[in-house]
Motif scaffolding. Structure first.
Motif, PDB file in Angstrom:
ATOM      1  N   HIS A 150       0.763  -1.130   0.043  1.00 49.08           N
ATOM      2  CA  HIS A 150      -0.134   0.073   0.024  1.00 49.08           C
ATOM      3  C   HIS A 150       0.865   1.120  -0.026  1.00 49.08           C
ATOM      4  O   HIS A 150       0.235   2.141   0.287  1.00 49.08           O
ATOM      5  N   ASN A 151       2.255   1.113  -0.462  1.00 44.64           N
ATOM      6  CA  ASN A 151       2.985   2.267  -0.531  1.00 44.64           C
ATOM      7  C   ASN A 151       2.571   3.129  -1.647  1.00 44.64           C
ATOM      8  O   ASN A 151       1.868   2.741  -2.435  1.00 44.64           O
ATOM      9  N   PRO A 152       3.071   4.520  -1.621  1.00 47.56           N
ATOM     10  CA  PRO A 152       2.680   5.336  -2.952  1.00 47.56           C
ATOM     11  C   PRO A 152       3.221   4.785  -4.222  1.00 47.56           C
ATOM     12  O   PRO A 152       4.034   3.832  -4.221  1.00 47.56           O
ATOM     13  N   PRO A 153       2.642   5.423  -5.104  1.00 47.30           N
ATOM     14  CA  PRO A 153       3.011   4.921  -6.769  1.00 47.30           C
ATOM     15  C   PRO A 153       4.405   4.642  -7.173  1.00 47.30           C
ATOM     16  O   PRO A 153       4.947   3.902  -7.697  1.00 47.30           O
ATOM     17  N   GLN A 154       5.444   5.420  -6.555  1.00 49.37           N
ATOM     18  CA  GLN A 154       6.699   5.652  -6.890  1.00 49.37           C
ATOM     19  C   GLN A 154       7.557   4.524  -6.110  1.00 49.37           C
ATOM     20  O   GLN A 154       8.748   4.427  -6.413  1.00 49.37           O
ATOM     21  N   TYR A 155       7.093   3.479  -5.326  1.00 47.30           N
ATOM     22  CA  TYR A 155       7.626   2.615  -4.584  1.00 47.30           C
ATOM     23  C   TYR A 155       7.640   1.340  -5.234  1.00 47.30           C
ATOM     24  O   TYR A 155       6.492   1.107  -6.027  1.00 47.30           O
ATOM     25  N   ASN A 156       8.618   0.609  -4.848  1.00 48.93           N
ATOM     26  CA  ASN A 156       8.126  -0.871  -5.417  1.00 48.93           C
ATOM     27  C   ASN A 156       8.882  -1.661  -4.396  1.00 48.93           C
ATOM     28  O   ASN A 156       9.959  -1.277  -3.435  1.00 48.93           O
ATOM     29  N   GLY A 157       8.889  -3.289  -4.085  1.00 45.23           N
ATOM     30  CA  GLY A 157       9.599  -3.812  -2.918  1.00 45.23           C
ATOM     31  C   GLY A 157       9.582  -5.362  -3.402  1.00 45.23           C
ATOM     32  O   GLY A 157       9.050  -5.821  -4.648  1.00 45.23           O
ATOM     33  N   TYR A 158      10.227  -6.140  -2.520  1.00 42.56           N
ATOM     34  CA  TYR A 158      10.650  -7.545  -2.834  1.00 42.56           C
ATOM     35  C   TYR A 158      10.530  -8.128  -1.421  1.00 42.56           C
ATOM     36  O   TYR A 158      11.249  -7.997  -0.499  1.00 42.56           O
ATOM     37  N   LYS A 159       9.679  -9.189  -1.370  1.00 46.55           N
ATOM     38  CA  LYS A 159       9.371  -9.865   0.017  1.00 46.55           C
ATOM     39  C   LYS A 159       9.889 -11.345  -0.193  1.00 46.55           C
ATOM     40  O   LYS A 159       9.437 -11.853  -1.299  1.00 46.55           O
ATOM     41  N   VAL A 160      10.242 -11.928   0.818  1.00 43.06           N
ATOM     42  CA  VAL A 160      10.498 -13.506   0.844  1.00 43.06           C
ATOM     43  C   VAL A 160      10.004 -14.137   1.869  1.00 43.06           C
ATOM     44  O   VAL A 160       9.864 -13.890   2.839  1.00 43.06           O
ATOM     45  N   TYR A 161       9.549 -15.288   1.262  1.00 37.08           N
ATOM     46  CA  TYR A 161       8.877 -16.531   1.973  1.00 37.08           C
ATOM     47  C   TYR A 161       9.806 -17.558   2.049  1.00 37.08           C
ATOM     48  O   TYR A 161      10.294 -18.011   1.043  1.00 37.08           O
ATOM     49  N   TRP A 162       9.735 -18.137   3.409  1.00 39.88           N
ATOM     50  CA  TRP A 162      10.791 -19.481   3.689  1.00 39.88           C
ATOM     51  C   TRP A 162      10.075 -20.814   3.510  1.00 39.88           C
ATOM     52  O   TRP A 162       8.833 -20.559   2.758  1.00 39.88           O
ATOM     53  N   GLU A 163      10.458 -21.620   3.269  1.00 40.56           N
ATOM     54  CA  GLU A 163       9.749 -23.001   3.147  1.00 40.56           C
ATOM     55  C   GLU A 163       8.435 -23.205   3.702  1.00 40.56           C
ATOM     56  O   GLU A 163       7.863 -24.141   3.354  1.00 40.56           O
ATOM     57  N   ASN A 164       8.226 -22.697   5.108  1.00 39.24           N
ATOM     58  CA  ASN A 164       7.230 -23.025   5.680  1.00 39.24           C
ATOM     59  C   ASN A 164       5.825 -22.023   5.326  1.00 39.24           C
ATOM     60  O   ASN A 164       4.980 -22.254   5.821  1.00 39.24           O
ATOM     61  N   GLY A 165       6.464 -21.396   4.311  1.00 39.04           N
ATOM     62  CA  GLY A 165       5.121 -20.445   3.911  1.00 39.04           C
ATOM     63  C   GLY A 165       5.139 -19.098   4.524  1.00 39.04           C
ATOM     64  O   GLY A 165       4.097 -18.359   4.050  1.00 39.04           O
ATOM     65  N   ALA A 166       5.929 -18.850   5.386  1.00 40.10           N
ATOM     66  CA  ALA A 166       5.776 -17.568   6.186  1.00 40.10           C
ATOM     67  C   ALA A 166       6.939 -16.555   5.885  1.00 40.10           C
ATOM     68  O   ALA A 166       7.782 -17.016   5.312  1.00 40.10           O
ATOM     69  N   GLN A 167       6.809 -15.340   6.069  1.00 31.87           N
ATOM     70  CA  GLN A 167       7.782 -14.312   5.883  1.00 31.87           C
ATOM     71  C   GLN A 167       9.060 -14.919   6.897  1.00 31.87           C
ATOM     72  O   GLN A 167       8.806 -15.498   7.887  1.00 31.87           O
ATOM     73  N   ILE A 168      10.144 -14.610   6.198  1.00 29.47           N
ATOM     74  CA  ILE A 168      11.306 -14.713   6.920  1.00 29.47           C
ATOM     75  C   ILE A 168      11.547 -14.092   8.187  1.00 29.47           C
ATOM     76  O   ILE A 168      11.122 -12.850   8.277  1.00 29.47           O
ATOM     77  N   ILE A 169      12.062 -14.746   9.184  1.00 31.42           N
ATOM     78  CA  ILE A 169      12.370 -14.180  10.488  1.00 31.42           C
ATOM     79  C   ILE A 169      14.139 -14.418  10.603  1.00 31.42           C
ATOM     80  O   ILE A 169      14.750 -15.270   9.868  1.00 31.42           O
ATOM     81  N   PRO A 170      14.648 -13.815  11.605  1.00 32.74           N
ATOM     82  CA  PRO A 170      15.965 -13.962  11.894  1.00 32.74           C
ATOM     83  C   PRO A 170      16.327 -15.521  11.963  1.00 32.74           C
ATOM     84  O   PRO A 170      15.547 -16.248  12.653  1.00 32.74           O
ATOM     85  N   PRO A 171      17.434 -16.161  11.793  1.00 28.74           N
ATOM     86  CA  PRO A 171      18.603 -15.361  10.982  1.00 28.74           C
ATOM     87  C   PRO A 171      18.771 -15.305   9.659  1.00 28.74           C
ATOM     88  O   PRO A 171      19.690 -14.881   8.861  1.00 28.74           O
ATOM     89  N   HIS A 172      17.575 -15.738   8.823  1.00 29.36           N
ATOM     90  CA  HIS A 172      17.667 -15.776   7.612  1.00 29.36           C
ATOM     91  C   HIS A 172      17.848 -14.437   6.866  1.00 29.36           C
ATOM     92  O   HIS A 172      18.362 -14.246   5.762  1.00 29.36           O
ATOM     93  N   ASP A 173      17.373 -13.279   7.477  1.00 27.59           N
ATOM     94  CA  ASP A 173      17.373 -12.038   7.000  1.00 27.59           C
ATOM     95  C   ASP A 173      18.745 -11.626   6.571  1.00 27.59           C
ATOM     96  O   ASP A 173      19.223 -10.921   5.799  1.00 27.59           O
ATOM     97  N   SER A 174      19.522 -11.691   7.973  1.00 26.72           N
ATOM     98  CA  SER A 174      20.946 -11.313   7.888  1.00 26.72           C
ATOM     99  C   SER A 174      21.776 -12.259   7.118  1.00 26.72           C
ATOM    100  O   SER A 174      22.844 -11.698   6.296  1.00 26.72           O
ATOM    101  N   GLY A 175      21.372 -13.374   6.918  1.00 27.77           N
ATOM    102  CA  GLY A 175      22.162 -14.390   6.176  1.00 27.77           C
ATOM    103  C   GLY A 175      22.092 -14.126   4.594  1.00 27.77           C
ATOM    104  O   GLY A 175      23.013 -14.041   3.747  1.00 27.77           O
ATOM    105  N   ILE A 176      20.737 -13.694   4.263  1.00 27.40           N
ATOM    106  CA  ILE A 176      20.665 -13.223   2.911  1.00 27.40           C
ATOM    107  C   ILE A 176      21.203 -11.881   2.603  1.00 27.40           C
ATOM    108  O   ILE A 176      21.845 -11.880   1.580  1.00 27.40           O
ATOM    109  N   ALA A 177      21.382 -11.117   3.444  1.00 33.61           N
ATOM    110  CA  ALA A 177      22.008  -9.651   3.311  1.00 33.61           C
ATOM    111  C   ALA A 177      23.323  -9.915   3.089  1.00 33.61           C
ATOM    112  O   ALA A 177      23.793  -9.184   2.305  1.00 33.61           O
ATOM    113  N   ALA A 178      24.005 -10.806   3.799  1.00 36.61           N
ATOM    114  CA  ALA A 178      25.446 -11.066   3.538  1.00 36.61           C
ATOM    115  C   ALA A 178      25.657 -11.488   2.166  1.00 36.61           C
ATOM    116  O   ALA A 178      26.759 -11.284   1.554  1.00 36.61           O
ATOM    117  N   ARG A 179      24.917 -12.507   1.576  1.00 34.05           N
ATOM    118  CA  ARG A 179      25.025 -12.931   0.406  1.00 34.05           C
ATOM    119  C   ARG A 179      24.927 -11.899  -0.885  1.00 34.05           C
ATOM    120  O   ARG A 179      25.375 -11.820  -1.810  1.00 34.05           O
TER     121      ARG A 179
END
Length: 583
Positions: A150-179
């Motif tokens: 629901h952000n304004p028109p000039q925005y876009n984004g990219y969301k990741v779900y883990w294999e359990n079907g839920a949004q990622i939680i730590p430590p996956h966020d920092s692990g992906i960020a390092a990669r």
């Protein structure tokens, strides 16, 4: 321009193959706009538990094809390192109706297939809950949805779900960020769309996939209450997003025939031309759907946000008449009110082995009271739907399955079909609740009043407070911990939850362990049932405060008189607390 900035720009241009993006940078260089270049190259969009989100444009601090490709390379490498069969199980990718979303989704697919990972790509726009659903439905290793919600028109984004079907939680966020950081230093390999299809690496999800989600809603145990749906009338808006086709279909499947869509907002449009801000919570965003509802004297005015993971509703007032303005004839329910109504409704129908609900620390504590009174268990989590669903999964047992979770920011999930907020199933459930009430000649207002009379009237409000910046001074959190106030606004503090150390401190000296991840949050429980939550900002001199007051009914009270008392009590609490805050 400083040498370091010049080097960053040169490196970026050596990697960026997108002519549109390169032209933006060259134009800024030609214009000598060092300030804007410095902003765009001051770092890179940070990948966190919500993925990445930002304004579309060139440079590492913006959303663009190269940032998406680098992010996807990081995700691919992390998945292969963490999940042994990730390459064969694959990743599902969907996207919303924003201008760049399809391109970004295709770029994501090109990177993942080049990395040897099978990809399931939706053939057209898809609501975010369909992607979360698809992870489990396809037994995929992960899911990715390109959306700015629901952000304004000039925005876009990219969301990741883990294999359990839920949004990622730590430590996956920092692990992906390092990669991602590593991926950003080198060229990214892409597999063409046609080559990926020919090699079997890319599978296009057509109508069968969309029908699978539709059938899952139709068959969901929690959505089988088909009490006189034909008596319910509602207006609906997709808010220029991707929800309309599926919303209208699942409502029709459930027997709702009086559904009136707002034509001007029905089709995906990344410009969002009829709203200042495509968020149902914002003033004016619901105007057209309330007008459509008023035209038909409909019971409800319903909305999904542009990626259809949130649900909002305005309810026709009992005293509404035809010559009223639509804004006077309908009243928006808060996210807490919808959450309480759905929780109460679902618990009243759920079997004995499905009575687990979840709410966040800043959502109304009324759901906890209702759950306790209906032989249920309500878990409290940190803010964010990633916590609600991951905790819901972790806490459910064979004898007590997960039923419902919500957050006050219009997010709801019903049952375990989708382990994220789902504005489409919430729409169906709320319509079914309305139909059940209508069959008994009751309204949503009647049900709310019954709940409030039993448990008290709960009023919640959020306030952001700017503080005086002083880099050498203790943070607001540190000051409050040092002060340890025994009273707030003249009300005694019964207990303080300090989430940063996982401890509850009672006024009588007792202590309890709190089972929540560390977070810089303080929760003050007051002696009259009121609550104050303080969340200091980690990046700015400001603090978010969440207030809750509870007013009990007496026999002579009407709902309106209790609401008025609660509003007066809330105003006094906020004013006094703000004056008492240090800094």
């Amino acid at each position: 321009m400083e040498v370091h900035l010049q080097a960053k720009i040169k490196h970026w241009l050596s990697l960026d193959a997108d002519e549109k993006s390169r032209k933006q940078i060259h134009t800024l260089l030609d214009n000598g706009d060092s300030d804007e270049l410095a902003k765009r190259f001051s770092g890179r969009l940070m990948f966190g538990t919500a993925g990445i989100r930002g304004v579309v444009g060139a440079g590492p601090m913006r959303m663009n094809r190269l940032v998406v490709q680098q992010t996807s390379k990081g995700v691919a490498e992390y998945l292969k390192a963490q999940i042994k069969d990730a390459s064969t199980r694959g990743v599902i990718i969907g996207y919303d109706g924003r201008h760049d979303s399809k391109q970004f989704a295709h770029d994501t697919a090109a990177v993942l297939t080049s990395a040897g990972i099978k990809v399931y790509l939706t053939e057209k726009v898809a609501a975010t809950p369909l992607v979360a659903f698809g992870v489990l439905h396809l037994h995929a290793a992960a899911g990715i949805v390109v959306t700015a919600s629901h952000n304004p028109p000039q925005y876009n984004g990219y969301k990741v779900y883990w294999e359990n079907g839920a949004q990622i939680i730590p430590p996956h966020d920092s692990g992906i960020a390092a990669r991602i950081e590593h991926a950003a230093t080198q060229p990214i390999l892409l597999m063409s769309h046609n080559e990926a299809i020919a090699s079997g690496q890319l599978i296009i999800l057509g109508d069968d996939f969309y029908q699978a989600y539709r059938c899952a809603i139709k068959q969901a145990i929690t959505l089988q209450n088909h009490t006189v749906p034909a008596r319910v009338s509602l207006a609906y808006t997709a808010m220029h997003g991707v929800g309309a086709d599926m919303a209208e279909t699942v409502l029709k499947d459930a027997g709702f025939t009086q559904v009136y869509s707002v034509a001007a907002q029905r089709e995906p449009d990344g410009d969002f031309p009829t709203v200042n801000f495509p968020n149902p919570e914002e003033a004016g965003a619901m105007d057209l759907v309330m007008a459509e509802a008023h035209k038909h004297s409909a019971m409800l005015a319903c909305a999904n946000d542009p990626d259809a993971d949130r649900f909002a509703v305005a309810v026709r007032k009992l005293e509404a008449v035809a010559d009223m303005a639509a804004s006077e004839a309908y009243q928006m329910l808060t996210g807490d009110q919808v959450g309480v109504l759905l929780g109460h409704y679902l618990l009243s129908h759920a079997p004995d082995n499905q009575r687990l609900t979840c709410r966040t620390i800043v959502s109304s504590s009324l759901l906890s009271k209702i759950s306790a009174s209906m032989n249920g268990i309500c878990e409290t989590t940190l803010t964010g739907f990633k916590w609600l669903t991951n905790v819901g999964m972790a806490k459910q047992t064979r004898d007590n399955q997960f039923l419902f979770a919500y957050e006050e920011a219009l997010g709801y999930t019903i049952g375990s079909m989708v382990w994220d907020k789902d504005g489409l199933s919430a729409l169906v459930a709320f319509a079914q609740l309305t139909a059940e009430l209508a069959a008994n000649n009751q309204t949503i207002w009647d049900r709310l009043e019954i709940i409030y009379r039993e448990h008290g009237f709960y009023l919640n409000q959020q306030v952001s407070i700017a503080l005086t910046a002083d880099s050498g001074a203790p943070t607001i959190g540190e000051q409050l911990r040092a002060l340890a106030p025994s009273q707030i606004a003249g009300r005694a503090v019964v207990s303080v939850d300090d989430i940063s150390v996982g401890t509850r401190y009672y006024a009588d000296g007792r202590e309890e362990v709190i089972d929540l991840p560390d977070s810089d949050v303080l929760i003050y429980q007051l002696d009259d049932g009121a609550r104050v939550i303080v969340r200091p900002s980690g990046t700015e001199p400001k603090v978010k405060c969440y207030y809750e007051v509870v007013e009990q009914f007496v026999d002579t009270d009407s709902l309106q008189t209790v609401q008025a008392r609660a509003a007066q009590s809330m105003a006094k609490l906020i004013k006094s607390h703000q004056q008492e805050l240090p800094g």
